[in-house]
Design a protein around this motif. Structure first.
Motif, mmCIF file in Angstrom:
data_model
loop_
_atom_site.group_PDB
_atom_site.id
_atom_site.type_symbol
_atom_site.label_atom_id
_atom_site.label_comp_id
_atom_site.label_asym_id
_atom_site.label_seq_id
_atom_site.Cartn_x
_atom_site.Cartn_y
_atom_site.Cartn_z
ATOM 1 N N THR A 206 41.985 45.660 48.575
ATOM 2 C CA THR A 206 41.428 46.672 49.177
ATOM 3 C C THR A 206 41.253 47.203 47.353
ATOM 4 O O THR A 206 40.299 47.326 46.859
ATOM 5 N N GLY A 207 42.227 47.542 47.159
ATOM 6 C CA GLY A 207 41.902 48.082 45.204
ATOM 7 C C GLY A 207 40.957 47.607 44.901
ATOM 8 O O GLY A 207 40.380 47.808 43.665
ATOM 9 N N GLY A 208 41.894 46.546 43.389
ATOM 10 C CA GLY A 208 41.419 45.835 42.641
ATOM 11 C C GLY A 208 39.476 45.128 43.276
ATOM 12 O O GLY A 208 39.113 44.885 42.323
ATOM 13 N N TYR A 209 39.574 44.637 44.029
ATOM 14 C CA TYR A 209 38.280 44.582 44.666
ATOM 15 C C TYR A 209 36.960 45.809 44.477
ATOM 16 O O TYR A 209 36.096 46.029 44.374
ATOM 17 N N LEU A 210 37.580 46.894 44.603
ATOM 18 C CA LEU A 210 36.328 47.773 44.901
ATOM 19 C C LEU A 210 36.823 48.572 43.575
ATOM 20 O O LEU A 210 35.521 48.802 43.370
#
Ligand code: PRX
Length: 580
Positions: A206-210
């Motif tokens: 989630t975090g890095g992708y977003l």
């Protein structure tokens, strides 16, 4: 690490809370001409209802949900509702066959499938639900199917298993309190072709992708949410639709166009008509589409007012300089910078691209890594090649949106990306650096083809061909094609019994084999050409020499045959080709 977030809240709730609920999230244009605008406030209610409907079906955090839909707003709603629950989605392109869907559902062990009665394609209603019924017949992990009503065609609903999407959303509360997940919580699995017959489930968290999809939407596509109308023509079945329809632009609160159909339906000016009518300012598409538009002639785009366009993007395959120049002059009127973005399903977001308005562009080159990303071109030993030389494209440092693995297959993850070079991520592409250090991506160096910007595996198509009762052996290569970049060319050896029994032969057999591939994988994998041969060129260790077959398919003189076990094989194939 350690941070918590909810991707759906970032893509929707945040914008409503900031007072932008009245902003249009989607201008939807259906292929038959129907139009529907959805504001962020309306989208907020939809994603909450969809999340509640999934909960009512027993979906919990961590469960996988398969999505098999046409390009309609519900696709994005379904993806964001899954993200809201921390239930990784696995979107399967609506053009894939029931068999392909079955493999992907089974590998991801999906609990629920979200589909539609069908979608509109080239003026006709195409069905989707029957493929789902076939894909989950017999043993399956799927307990429920949600069906969006799009075409109003007749659908068999299985009692207790299948529900209409609109009824399920009506039946639940309009609000849902989100939970926040670890930044490394799985966001989705997306299957892509690799060098073996089995597609790989690329896992993104989630975090890095977003972060990287939002960053690149802001700085590469240059989205200013308060004024831009952004349109990425990709289907959500591919990574481009994930990162640059469902997540990046939404994280910024952008207004975007979602169009269901093809560029030529019902007429070849359809895209430009939409750009004109909706005042599209940023447009992102694939070179293959640009080449098709070039072929149809500039009179068509010239008939529309395209003056709103200010940034043009390209993705999916190398863009040939002629197409680049045409795109720039005819569509961008020489004033809209082109961002040729190189990236992959695995990289999750753009890695190499000019920055619009900053980089002085070179037609045909993706140029330089974006800020924060370390890419290089290296030789066999992993040493950086000097400017002016070619080699393999690698990524030298980790990046936020990098894949976190292959679903259920950690070994394949290491083998595919981390074994060719010890310390670098190997992208599978060949590239060269020009005298100024700009990167020119040349294409795949493995057994992966790129047909109209879609990744296809040679061995997956070979497996499909040999699963036909008449085929003993098959070899597939990607041959250059002026329209689609590469085209699938197959060489098959028939089974002795099939020939003796006088089964289908000639054109009839070729048609049957092409349809068989469409059934096993999808129409996009249909070979352009199938040649029936007596032998295939193999090395002494039995490896098929595809390089030689590519020479034949591209009508070149056949290269060095000295490593062949039987060097006369290529003479026979070349002779057969001349006869045809
Ligand atoms: O060969 C490169 C080509 O597409 C491959 C990735 O395919 P896929 O995972 O399906 O993702 C496509 C959309 C991001 C790459 O390994 N490719 C993608 N973009 C470019 C490109 N080749 C040259 N130039 C590009 N801009």
């Amino acid at each position: 690490m350690g941070g918590k977030l909810n991707a759906c809240v970032n893509a929707v709730d945040r914008h409503v809370e900031a007072g932008n609920g009245d902003r249009v999230a989607f201008h939807f244009v259906g292929e038959p001409g129907d139009r529907q605008d959805t504001t962020y406030a309306e989208l907020h209610e939809k994603v909450q209802r969809a999340a509640n409907a999934l909960i009512a079906l027993g979906v919990e955090t961590g469960d996988r949900v398969a999505i098999y839909l046409p390009m309609i707003p519900e696709s994005v709603v379904a993806m964001l509702a899954c993200a809201r629950l921390g239930a990784p989605h696995s979107v399967v392109f609506g053009g894939f066959s029931a068999d392909a869907l079955r493999t992907r559902i089974a590998d991801g062990e999906a609990k629920v499938v979200i589909t539609a009665d069908g979608g509109f394609r080239k003026g006709k209603a195409a069905t989707l639900k029957p493929a789902v019924d076939k894909a989950i017949s017999g043993d399956t992990t799927v307990t429920n199917v949600l069906v969006v009503r799009r075409t109003e065609s007749d659908v068999d609903m299985v009692e207790g298993r299948d529900l209409w999407w609109h009824e399920a959303l009506e039946a639940v509360e309009p609000t849902h309190t989100p939970e926040y997940f670890d930044s490394e919580h799985p966001l989705f699995i997306l299957y892509t072709s690799g060098t073996t017959g089995k597609p790989k489930g690329i896992l993104h968290t989630t975090g890095g992708y977003l972060t990287q999809t939002a960053f690149t939407s802001k700085y590469v596509h240059d989205i200013h949410p308060e004024k831009d109308v952004y349109w990425c023509t990709a289907d959500v079945g591919w990574v481009t639709g994930h990162s640059y329809v469902s997540y990046g632009p939404m994280a910024l609160g952008a207004t975007q166009v979602i169009y269901e159909g093809t560029p030529d339906s019902p007429h070849k000016g359809r895209w430009w008509e939409i750009v004109q009518d909706l005042g599209v300012t940023i447009f992102y598409t694939a070179p293959t589409a640009i080449r098709a538009c070039m072929k149809w002639g500039r009179d068509i785009p010239d008939g529309y007012d395209l003056s709103s366009l200010r940034v043009l993007g390209s993705v999916g395959e190398p863009i040939n300089p002629e197409a680049w120049v045409w795109y720039s002059e005819v569509v961008g009127h020489g004033k809209a910078p082109i961002v040729d973005t190189w990236w992959q399903t695995e990289t999750g977001a753009v890695m190499i691209s000019p920055m619009p308005g900053v980089t002085s562009t070179r037609p045909g080159s993706a140029q330089l890594a974006i800020p924060g990303i370390e890419v290089d071109v290296v030789d066999e030993s992993g040493a950086s090649v000097p400017d002016g030389s070619g080699g393999y494209l690698v990524v030298k440092e980790p990046w936020p949106a990098m894949l976190r693995g292959i679903w259920g297959d950690p070994e394949r993850y290491v083998d595919t990306y981390w074994s060719r070079f010890e310390e670098f991520y190997f992208a599978g592409d060949g590239a060269k650096k020009d005298s100024d250090g700009n990167i020119w991506v040349l294409g795949r160096v493995d057994d992966v083809m790129n047909v109209s910007g879609h990744r296809l595996s040679t061995s997956e198509i070979e497996s499909a061909l040999v699963s036909h009762s008449s085929v003993a052996e098959a070899a597939v290569v990607g041959a250059n094609d002026p329209m689609t970049g590469q085209a699938v060319c197959a060489f098959v050896i028939l089974r002795g019994e099939a020939v003796a029994a006088g089964d289908q032969q000639g054109e009839e057999l070729v048609t049957a084999l092409r349809n068989h591939v469409a059934d096993r994988i999808g129409p996009i994998a249909k070979p352009r050409q199938i040649m029936v041969v007596a032998e295939l060129p193999k090395t002494r260790s039995g490896k098929i020499m595809r390089r030689l077959l590519r020479d034949v398919a591209e009508k070149r003189d056949v290269g060095d045959v000295t490593t062949l076990a039987d060097s006369t094989v290529m003479d026979a194939i070349s002779a057969e080709m001349k006869e045809n």
